[in-house]
Design an enzyme around this catalytic site. Structure first.
Site, PDB file in Angstrom:
ATOM      1  N   ASP A 171      31.108 -37.097   5.650  1.00 27.71           N
ATOM      2  CA  ASP A 171      32.335 -36.516   6.189  1.00 27.71           C
ATOM      3  C   ASP A 171      33.506 -36.867   5.273  1.00 27.71           C
ATOM      4  O   ASP A 171      33.646 -38.017   4.829  1.00 27.71           O
ATOM      5  CB  ASP A 171      32.596 -37.069   7.605  1.00 27.71           C
ATOM      6  N   GLU A 214      34.450 -30.273   7.759  1.00 27.44           N
ATOM      7  CA  GLU A 214      34.278 -31.114   6.580  1.00 27.44           C
ATOM      8  C   GLU A 214      33.071 -32.034   6.734  1.00 27.44           C
ATOM      9  O   GLU A 214      32.981 -33.079   6.101  1.00 27.44           O
ATOM     10  CB  GLU A 214      35.540 -31.946   6.323  1.00 27.44           C
TER      11      GLU A 214
END
Length: 295
Positions: A171, A214
């Protein structure tokens, strides 16, 4: 292998082919015909990265002969449904196995080779059906559509063959700040860069997914803790050290947090995913820009 066993395997092969329409089988054969050279070249590129494999495949003459033989094997295998010579192709594979045994090629290398071919074929078909299917339009990585199917298949293979399987949950840290400060176009560049790093840090038989804004997953097949940790650190350092330049000429950097887990043998793929998410959460809680190995 006796005649009874050959007939059994031939029947299994025929049953698998019977699950698909003639149109699908024809498309598959044509697809392999078009890409067989690329498949075999990529196969040997991947295999030669293994030190043990390079010992058996170091001679260029042998490699050249094997390349031609492998190309013909692929074509013969995908042509079987039309020729209906299932017993003949199984018997031929028996002869190939006997030759490998005589020259001392270990069985693990043969299994590894077959597995590489399987993944390469899978990925070529995935590319072929790219538009509007299971790929993320921004990064061209796989998306959630393929995730469950691939996880289930790889878990089954890992359980059956006792092969290691690792999963990285990745992430981007403080990603909203990139969008807010540099704009969404810059954020897209950052995500595309992350995808590039994942693909370059892994091998052809691994699977890279974009599963959220993301958020990424990297499924590492035949991978123990050492390889998982090495790849995770490679990704983390590459992202941290590489500046991204926006269309307006502004340069910025960002970092990623990574949670790494090893498959523990449990049949539930969701448990595997949850463990990776928990490891990622631990990496973020520990300060971000780091790899957390959940042991």
């Amino acid at each position: 292998m006796n005649q009874e066993r050959i007939e059994e395997l031939a029947a299994q092969w025929q049953a698998i082919c019977g699950q698909f329409s003639e149109t699908d089988l024809s498309y598959s054969f044509e697809f392999i015909q078009q890409h067989v050279t690329v498949l075999v070249a990529e196969f040997y590129r991947q295999m030669m990265q293994e030190q043990e494999a390079s010992y058996f495949l170091s001679d260029e003459l042998v490699r050249s002969r094997l390349k031609n033989a492998l190309q013909q094997w692929l074509l013969d295998s995908f042509a079987v449904p039309f020729k209906q010579d299932f017993k003949a192709i199984v018997a031929k594979q028996l002869k190939v196995g006997e030759v490998h045994a005589r020259i001392g090629v270990p069985s693990w290398l043969i299994i590894r080779g077959i597995r590489e071919i399987q993944h390469l074929v899978d990925q070529l078909f995935q590319v072929a059906e790219y538009i509007g299917t299971g790929n993320d339009s921004l990064t061209q990585l796989l998306n959630r559509r393929y995730l469950n199917t691939i996880l289930i298949r790889e878990i089954q293979f890992s359980r059956k063959n006792r092969s290691p399987l690792s999963l990285l949950a990745i992430d981007a840290d403080f990603f909203k700040e990139i969008n807010d400060r540099y704009g969404h176009a810059a954020g897209d560049l950052a995500l595309q860069f992350m995808a590039e790093v994942l693909l370059e840090s892994s091998k052809g038989s691994d699977y890279a997914f974009r599963v959220g804004g993301e958020e990424f997953l990297l499924l590492l097949v035949d991978s123990d803790w050492n390889r998982a940790q090495m790849i995770a650190e490679t990704i983390r350092r590459r992202v941290e050290d590489t500046p991204i330049r926006s269309a307006e000429g502004e340069s910025f950097k960002f970092t990623v947090s990574i949670g790494a887990v090893q498959y523990d043998g449990h049949p539930d793929y969701q448990r595997f995913l949850d463990a990776a998410d928990a490891a990622l959460y631990s990496a973020k809680n520990a300060g971000r820009n780091q790899v957390y190995l959940a042991k």
